[in-house]
Design a protein around this motif. Structure first.
Motif, short mmCIF file in Angstrom:
data_model
loop_
_atom_site.label_atom_id
_atom_site.label_comp_id
_atom_site.label_asym_id
_atom_site.label_seq_id
_atom_site.Cartn_x
_atom_site.Cartn_y
_atom_site.Cartn_z
N LYS A 1 0.82 -1.22 0.00
CA LYS A 1 0.00 0.00 0.00
C LYS A 1 0.86 1.27 0.00
O LYS A 1 1.88 1.33 0.67
CB LYS A 1 -0.96 0.02 1.19
N SER B 1 5.76 -6.17 9.73
CA SER B 1 7.17 -5.76 9.85
C SER B 1 7.77 -5.94 11.25
O SER B 1 8.89 -6.39 11.39
CB SER B 1 7.33 -4.31 9.42
N VAL C 1 4.59 -8.24 4.92
CA VAL C 1 5.57 -7.26 5.38
C VAL C 1 5.57 -6.05 4.46
O VAL C 1 5.74 -6.18 3.25
CB VAL C 1 6.97 -7.91 5.43
C1 LIG Z 1 0.04 -2.66 5.71
C2 LIG Z 1 -0.32 -4.05 6.05
C3 LIG Z 1 0.65 -4.97 6.46
C4 LIG Z 1 2.12 -4.63 6.61
O1 LIG Z 1 2.33 -3.66 7.59
P1 LIG Z 1 3.82 -3.22 7.99
O2 LIG Z 1 3.73 -2.92 9.43
O3 LIG Z 1 4.14 -2.04 7.16
O4 LIG Z 1 4.69 -4.37 7.71
C5 LIG Z 1 0.23 -6.27 6.72
N1 LIG Z 1 -1.05 -6.65 6.62
C6 LIG Z 1 -2.00 -5.79 6.25
C7 LIG Z 1 -3.40 -6.28 6.17
C8 LIG Z 1 -1.67 -4.47 5.95
O5 LIG Z 1 -2.64 -3.62 5.57
#
Ligand SMILES: *Cc1c(COP(=O)(O)O)cnc(C)c1O
Length: 230
Positions: free
Chosen positions: A35, A204, A220
């Motif tokens: 994203k 992460s 991640v």
């Molecule tokens: C953004 C997102 C992640 C990853 O998040 P980070 O903390 O940036 O690794 C994982 N799962 C979902 C559903 C997300 O929206």
């Protein structure tokens, strides 16, 4: 740090955590949560060897897909899926990780049947029982699994969760452990049209902990792409 280097670092940590847990690192799939990262950055992650790309907004996914962002990698939908957007993601995504109601499962199945495909899905569990989050409550899982056999357009391939982030590793571990228990329980019950293949959890800051509790799919984002600027 570049995206390729970051993917290398994440892979190393996956390798360590899997080995420590006595598992083969190759059985842990790395999904790049993309994203807010443009098509060019997604391409760099794919070239660096992530196993799949995850998106959580339909609009953003369609835009980047039009730019060829996902060529060569499976695409996962990982966000909250609104019912009126089902037709836009079924068939385009290899795996919809965030199915959280019988109604949504039925809509996805019907759309898939009209396309003559089978859509692979995971069921999202609200393991922290947070009102602010989607996902089915653990006690509602049985009913969902029983309904899977009534929906031949889908196939349930596992569970997904976004637990609350605890301040301590031990808090995270207890949610991940509870998810693994559910995963094993359901696997033992052998529901029709359900195969507990993937347990998707860990982001992460928590993916090492998730792997040690049994995750075989981690999502991640910032550890690969850097911090997001909202
Ligand atoms: C953004 C997102 C992640 C990853 O998040 P980070 O903390 O940036 O690794 C994982 N799962 C979902 C559903 C997300 O929206």
């Amino acid at each position: 740090m570049g995206i390729a280097e970051n993917v290398g670092i994440v892979r190393d940590i996956i390798g360590e955590s899997a080995s420590k847990a006595g598992r083969d690192p190759k059985e842990v799939l790395l999904v790049a949560a993309a994203k807010m990262n443009d098509a060019g950055r997604v391409r760099l992650a794919i070239e660096a060897g992530v196993d799949a790309v995850g998106e959580n907004r339909v609009q953003e996914l369609l835009e980047k897909n039009g730019q060829g962002a996902y060529r060569g990698a499976p695409l996962h939908f990982i966000g909250h899926l609104q019912k009126n957007k089902v037709r836009q993601v079924v068939g385009l995504c290899d795996l919809i990780e965030s199915v959280d109601s019988v109604e949504l499962m039925e809509l996805i199945s019907n759309r898939a049947l009209s396309l003559r495909i089978t859509q692979e899905i995971l069921i999202e569990v609200n393991i922290g029982r947070e009102t602010s989050k989607s996902g089915v409550m653990p006690e509602a899982l049985e009913q969902i699994m029983e309904n899977a056999s009534l929906n031949p357009g889908i196939h349930v391939s596992g569970l997904m969760a976004i637990p609350p982030i605890g301040e301590k590793n031990s808090e995270n571990h207890s949610y991940f452990h509870a998810m693994h228990q559910l995963f094993v329980d359901i696997r033992g019950k052998k529901y029709d049209n359900v195969c507990m293949k993937f347990l998707s959890m860990g982001m992460s800051n928590t993916f090492a902990e998730a792997i040690s509790a049994g995750a075989n799919m981690v999502r991640v984002g910032s550890a690969i792409f850097g911090e997001r600027h909202y």
